[in-house]
Enzyme design. Structure first.
Site, PDB file in Angstrom:
ATOM      1  CB  SER A  40      94.913  10.274 -75.255  1.00 35.91           C
ATOM      2  OG  SER A  40      96.099  10.887 -74.787  1.00 35.91           O
ATOM      3  CE1 TYR A  66      98.025   6.098 -77.084  1.00 38.89           C
ATOM      4  CE2 TYR A  66      98.327   8.430 -76.638  1.00 38.89           C
ATOM      5  CZ  TYR A  66      97.790   7.213 -76.288  1.00 38.89           C
ATOM      6  OH  TYR A  66      97.029   7.104 -75.162  1.00 38.89           O
TER       7      TYR A  66
END
Lengths: 584, 282
Positions: A454, A467
């Site tokens: 990501s 995350y």
């Protein structure tokens, strides 16, 4: 070659050594070897094809156990090689046309076979790899000489440089001396080091002799054909062209105009070096089988209908995607399906995975399966890998995409939250890489691993500590693995999408808030992502491109690319941005 | 419901039903004439002429035709791209005919999806539209806010693997109100839309704005209200990698307390509904 039935075919004063495998009742496939090889170059491919076909191999005159013409000069012309081929075909398959496969000089000869009149009706199809028709090559050079543009001159010079060995082989005596001397001794090790050809029963001990005789293939044909190429060299059979993209001797550009000469052409590309019959036998056997089956039944190959970009590259390959029930995973499955790949769609959500597999079949995947597995469950992943390997084959492209979202400050994030997000986002990728990557390396025929990281992997944020940590780990894991697997022809790419409109937002966990607030934030973030509206299809396109080009780190959206640049040149700005409160 | 009101309603509905049937007849007639090489403009003209010959003088909007990947609105950025182009039809290509004629003062707005020859993807899309028709009716009957229903349709499409293509329509609408239109001698078009109908829509928007509702059913805040009584032309539109499919037909919403009566499709004898029934029978 084990299990091969040998026989001798006499033609024009030469004894050709012919080997046969498989059931003679099945369609016949004739494999023709190149320079400096003997029929043993095909041994890996031949045993795989023998399960379905009657496989025939022969040593070209002057090579292996076949006898050499005397004198050598003038004994290797394409006309004589065509006589040999017809003699072999008449002996092994007198009343049925054969399917022809050629590599290197085998392919050069075979182009002659499929473009001359006297073989019409004796050949059913032709698979060519790493060997152009000398006539087409002659026209290729001519057209570039007569109308030189900078690009065409570049192509000419590029191929000219790659053909250095052709000039060398035209010098008298020296090549023979080299092959019978030091070069012949060193050759196996050179192949192993430079070409990554696994050592074993190849090359055979007849190599110095073969290479010395084979120099006459060049001397007898090249100058004559390149100077006066035949104008009628049209293929009278369907042709499958397999182009290794890393071929040191032939440029991909050589085949640009091939459609003109071969009307029924199927193109394939393979990220490998020149000796594909040794390094990629599984892939070759699969493509050859598919092509022959299609031309045997008269119906075009099913995945010939695949129209997506990169269909030449992924046709028939096995692609496994985790998190394939929605979002980027599903879009990626569809993109690979459009390129004709076989799809294994893996997800916790059985219904969604089944739907992905179902739709994949509709848009070009010859086969697609759905598997319900939680990627964080190691044993389940092991079981999946066993099942996939046993039933569908070894995975060619693995996309570790499954992931979950988790937002909330560090001190709001509980140990449980941490465990969960690490389990899926990091351990899921570790399990995937370890279990499927191991199968890939054991097979030793290349492959590719894509990990969905990501933009959060390099963009710190006070809202996404857990995350971002998992994604940063995935990014680093990918880079390390890339280094480790580089020597084995397995590429590893990390994809950093950015804000993409998927349902990760509406399923993300928001730590430290009650349920209604969590629902509200999920809705709000889903709406923001919806407003940004970056489609997962574009990420899928980026993934396919990353595999084809073997890219290491791929930021996708403009903001992901911007952040990637900033992380390198102005990390302090990124740190300042990390302090901002997200608008939720 | 008092009998007089009911008869009045029935008379009005049969007017709408008549023009909707006429429009679908036109779509089927034109679809039957489509062959490789026909352009979108030609298909649109065929619809216009067919309906003119049968007495249509005014339009809610002029007929549209979309072929190939234009059925999925691939790369649509500005509304002008909705208008028919010179794209030619080829074998296996999906197409959509969309028209909104006004006939005897009643409006219809229909969408007809078809395909020239075999196209399994298109078949699947058409089949998957059935659950959307059911979902919309069910949730309208439950008096859920229009915006929520919109979001549910959206979610269902995503679950099915599709992209929501009605989002590309003006204001991203999935439906808009239709009404009776006064017949005038002269009824000009602006950008393909009949001025009379636009006037009706504008006055609805004005009234609605005061009362907190909108004649457009969109994903935005102004649609955050329960369904208003009236006739809604509903058009869920699926897109899947260069193939699109939709249906469009009229949903009747009343203020009746009986859920069955509070909302129903104007007509159940339409090509796409018949198709689903036939598939089930087979």
């Amino acid at each position: 070659m084990e299990g091969a039935r040998e026989r001798w075919v006499r033609t024009g004063g030469i004894e050709l050594c012919v080997a046969e495998l498989g059931d003679p009742e099945q369609p016949t496939v004739v494999l023709v070897h190149g320079y400096p090889d003997s029929k043993e170059v095909w041994s890996e491919v031949a045993v795989r094809l023998a399960e379905r076909f009657h496989v025939v191999l022969y040593d070209v005159r002057g090579h292996g156990r076949s006898t050499a013409p005397a004198p050598l000069r003038g004994g290797f012309t394409l006309e004589k090689l065509t006589d040999d081929f017809l003699a072999v075909v008449d002996a092994v398959s007198p009343d049925r046309p054969v399917h022809l496969v050629g590599h290197d000089w085998g392919s050069v000869q075979a182009w002659e076979f499929v473009t001359v009149k006297r073989t019409e009706g004796r050949i059913a199809s032709f698979t060519s790899m790493s060997g152009p028709s000398l006539d087409h090559f002659g026209h290729w050079i001519k057209s570039r000489m007569t109308r030189p543009t900078p690009r065409r001159v570049g192509q000419l010079l590029g191929q000219g440089a790659k053909s250095w060995y052709v000039y060398m082989l035209h010098t008298p005596v020296l090549p023979e001396l080299a092959w019978r001397g030091p070069l012949g001794k060193r050759w196996p090790r050179i192949l192993e080091r430079v070409e990554k050809v696994p050592s074993g029963d190849y090359p055979t001990s007849s190599l110095p002799q073969d290479a010395a005789h084979g120099a006459w293939l060049y001397r007898d044909n090249i100058r004559a054909r390149l100077r006066r190429p035949r104008a009628d060299a049209y293929a009278h059979v369907p042709v499958q062209l397999i182009t290794p993209t890393g071929d040191a001797f032939l440029s991909e550009r050589l085949y640009d105009d091939l459609e003109l000469w071969a009307p029924q052409l199927v193109r394939r590309t393979l990220p490998a070096k020149h000796w594909v019959p040794r390094t990629r036998p599984d892939r070759l056997a699969a493509w050859i089988t598919e092509f022959i089956t299609a031309n045997e039944d008269g119906v075009p190959a099913k995945d010939a209908a695949a129209t997506g970009p990169y269909a030449d590259r992924f046709g028939g390959q096995l692609v496994l995607i985790t998190g394939a029930a929605s979002g980027i995973g599903r879009a990626t499955a569809f993109a690979f399906a459009e390129a004709g790949a076989r799809i294994v769609a893996v997800d916790r959500d059985a219904e969604g995975a089944a739907r992905t597999a179902d739709m994949s079949r509709l848009i070009g995947a010859p086969e697609a399966w759905a598997e319900t597995v939680d990627v964080s469950d190691e044993q389940a992943m092991e079981k999946l890998a066993e099942k996939v390997a046993a039933e569908y084959g070894i995975v060619d492209v693995l996309v570790n995409n499954a992931g979950i979202g988790l937002s909330g400050s560090f001190f709001d994030t509980t140990t449980e939250d941490w465990k969960k997000v690490l389990d899926v986002n990091l351990w899921g990728v570790i399990h995937g890489c370890r279990i499927f990557g191991k199968q890939m390396t054991e097979r030793g025929q290349g492959g590719h691993i894509v990990n969905t990281a990501s933009a959060a992997a390099y963009q710190p944020s006070k809202a996404l500590p857990a995350y971002s940590t998992t994604k940063a780990a995935v990014l680093m894991l990918s880079e390390c693995l890339r280094a480790e697997l580089a020597g084995q022809g397995i590429g590893v790419s990390a994809i950093c999408p950015g804000f993409v409109n998927t349902n990760i937002t509406s399923t993300a966990r928001f730590a430290g808030v009650d349920e209604t607030e969590e629902k509200r934030r999920q809705k709000k973030s889903a709406r923001l992502y919806g407003l940004r509206n970056y489609p997962p299809e574009k990420v899928a396109t980026a993934i396919l491109r990353a595999v084809v080009k073997n890219q290491a780190v791929v930021p996708v959206t403009p903001e992901a690319r911007g952040a990637h640049l900033m992380s390198r040149f102005t990390p302090r700005t990124l740190r300042a941005i990390a302090r901002l409160e997200p608008p939720l | 419901m008092p009998t007089a009101v009911k008869t009045e309603l029935d008379a009005r509905l049969s007017g709408f039903r008549e023009v909707q049937r006429l429009a679908y007849e036109c779509a089927e007639a034109v679809a039957a004439q489509l062959k490789p090489g026909v352009t979108e403009r030609e298909a649109a003209r065929m619809q216009r002429e067919w309906l003119r010959e049968r007495g249509v003088r005014d339009w809610f909007h002029l007929p549209f035709a979309w072929f190939g990947d234009r059925t999925a609105f691939v790369n649509f950025r500005i509304p002008l791209q909705f208008f028919p182009t010179n794209r030619r039809l080829e074998a296996g290509m999906p197409f959509i005919l969309d028209m909104a004629p006004v006939y005897k003062g009643f409006t219809a707005d229909i969408g007809y999806s078809g395909c020239l020859g075999l196209n399994p993807v298109h078949n699947r899309l058409l089949a998957d539209l059935e659950v959307h028709r059911e979902l919309i009716l069910r949730e309208v009957r439950e008096q859920r806010p229009l915006r929520e229903i919109y979001e549910d349709v959206d979610r269902l499409m995503v679950r099915q693997g599709y992209a929501n293509r009605h989002r590309a329509y003006p204001f991203g609408v999935i439906a808009h109100k239709v009404d009776q239109v006064k017949e005038r001698r002269w009824s000009p078009n602006v950008f393909g839309f009949g001025t009379q109908s636009l006037k009706g829509l504008a006055s609805d928007a004005l009234h609605g704005h005061r009362d907190g509702w909108s004649p457009l059913w969109s994903p935005y805040k102004f649609s955050d209200h329960p369904p208003r009584p009236g006739l809604w032309a509903v058009e869920p539109h699926l897109g899947f990698r260069g193939t699109g499919a939709k249906f469009e037909e009229i949903l009747v919403v009343t203020d009746s307390k009986d859920p069955e009566q509070s909302a129903f499709w104007l007509d159940d004898d339409l090509p796409h509904v018949r198709r689903w029934a036939e598939e089930k029978a087979a």
